[in-house]
Design an enzyme around this catalytic site. Structure first.
Site, PDB file in Angstrom:
ATOM      1  N   LYS A 110       0.847  -1.211   0.000  1.00  0.00           N
ATOM      2  CA  LYS A 110       0.000   0.000   0.000  1.00  0.00           C
ATOM      3  C   LYS A 110       0.875   1.252   0.000  1.00  0.00           C
ATOM      4  CE  LYS A 110      -4.336  -1.838   1.138  1.00  0.00           C
ATOM      5  NZ  LYS A 110      -4.979  -2.343  -0.038  1.00  0.00           N
ATOM      6  N   LYS A 192      -3.912  -9.657  -6.883  1.00  0.00           N
ATOM      7  CA  LYS A 192      -5.168 -10.118  -6.279  1.00  0.00           C
ATOM      8  C   LYS A 192      -6.311  -9.172  -6.648  1.00  0.00           C
ATOM      9  CE  LYS A 192      -5.619  -8.169  -1.681  1.00  0.00           C
ATOM     10  NZ  LYS A 192      -7.001  -7.999  -1.281  1.00  0.00           N
ATOM     11  N   LYS A 195     -10.737  -4.188  -4.159  1.00  0.00           N
ATOM     12  CA  LYS A 195     -11.787  -3.161  -4.284  1.00  0.00           C
ATOM     13  C   LYS A 195     -11.279  -1.868  -4.893  1.00  0.00           C
ATOM     14  CE  LYS A 195     -13.415  -3.949   0.256  1.00  0.00           C
ATOM     15  NZ  LYS A 195     -12.255  -3.664   1.071  1.00  0.00           N
TER      16      LYS A 195
END
Ligand code: AQP
Length: 325
Positions: A110, A192, A195
């Site tokens: 992130k 992966k 969202k």
């Protein structure tokens, strides 16, 4: 045995969230005491739109209910409504080595994707997650593969706390499903499904049949023509195999037999139908539930008081053991 799990309300939930986490919850609530949280304090560690946050919280609640979480059996609440979560996180943060947090895969990933938003909250995310779990003295945490490392850290924080302050917490186990623990992106099967990624890469649980059809038909596949399951050589089609197998309740071997001699297009068309049919009750329940805001508020209110009782009792013991009372 008590179960705890949660989802960040960072956008619409997708098949990865469902197959990796929520699907297990539905079965577990029949046999265990379950606490399911909407972890909004985690959601604000990455860039977000404050106007969208409340909408996402409600949408997450609707997914829980549409997927089959029964609010009479399970506790469902919003993390920020119980101040004991950040309170315990602060206390646990004082016994968590900084190096452990810096080596977490999610923090590293992130930080790479949100270079302008590397905040202390993102770094201490796993401590808050440990607090979420330990506050309810959960013994098992059903999650997808990406969250397994955070549950491991929770175990080591619990162990450290027990050694330092006396036996208080059981070390929780992660429950990672054998299949579906890491559903991959439709547009890049090496990543992966997420969202916050491109909407074309995800099948959202409330997607329209047209969107599902379009996304599956344009999902990235691999070189060669054979419809076979081989994660290393054919990651794209293998990801679709996993989704097909879990939703249709068929093994990948059975699917290989069924589609022998057929092409990717035929396989995708059949998968699109399976997904559309599987998600039909989700869309129907979403329509019903989104008109019942008072009912949704009531669920959160009632569950919150059940959660608060457990949280306060844990905090009292933790503070006492740490010399704060
Ligand atoms: N692709 C996935 N396959 C299987 N399981 C998955 N989970 C997430 N993605 C997949 C599992 O879903 C639960 C909730 O995850 P989360 O939303 O709290 O956080 P996340 O893991 O960061 O999920 P996303 O979709 O990737 O969200 P963003 O884009 O906001 O970061 C967890 O149990 C997770 O393992």
């Amino acid at each position: 045995m008590r179960i705890f799990s949660g989802i960040r309300p960072t956008g619409s939930l997708h098949l990865g969230n469902y197959l990796g986490a929520i699907k297990q919850w539905i079965d577990l609530q029949e046999t265990h005491e379950c606490v399911f949280c909407i972890v909004d304090l985690h959601a604000i560690t990455t860039p977000y739109d404050k106007k969208e946050l409340q909408k996402n919280i409600f949408e997450t609640l609707i997914v829980y209910l549409a997927a089959g979480i029964n609010p009479e059996k399970s506790v469902i609440f919003v993390q920020s409504h119980i101040k004991e979560h950040p309170e315990l996180a602060w206390l646990l943060g004082t016994i968590t080595p900084l190096g452990e947090l810096q080596r977490m895969t999610q923090f590293k990933e992130k930080s790479k994707t949100n270079k302008a938003y590397i905040n202390a909250g993102l770094l201490s995310y796993p401590v808050l997650m440990a607090a979420d779990i330990l506050l309810y003295r959960a013994e098992a945490v059903p999650v997808g593969k990406d969250q397994g490392q955070h549950v491991e850290l929770t175990r080591s924080i619990a162990k450290k706390f027990n050694q330092k302050f006396g036996q208080t917490f059981k070390e929780p186990e992660s429950l990672i499903p054998k299949e579906g623990a890491k559903i991959m992106s439709l547009t890049d099967p090496k990543k992966k499904m997420s969202k916050s990624d491109d909407p074309k890469s995800c099948i959202f649980l409330f997607d329209s049949p047209e969107d599902i059809q379009r996304k599956i038909m344009s999902a990235q596949t691999d070189s060669g023509k054979d419809v076979i399951y081989n994660v290393t050589k054919k990651p794209g089609i293998s990801n679709l195999f996993t989704i097909y197998s879990l939703l249709a309740n068929k093994t990948t071997q059975d699917l290989e037999k069924e589609f022998k001699g057929k092409n990717y297009g035929e396989f995708k068309k059949s998968l699109a139908k399976i997904v559309i049919d599987y998600l039909e009750p989700f869309r129907r329940k979403q329509k019903e539930l989104s008109l019942r805001e008072v009912y949704l508020q009531e669920i959160l209110k009632q569950s919150q008081s059940r959660a608060l009782t457990i949280a306060q009792e844990t905090m009292r013991e933790v503070k006492e053991k740490m010399g704060l009372l």
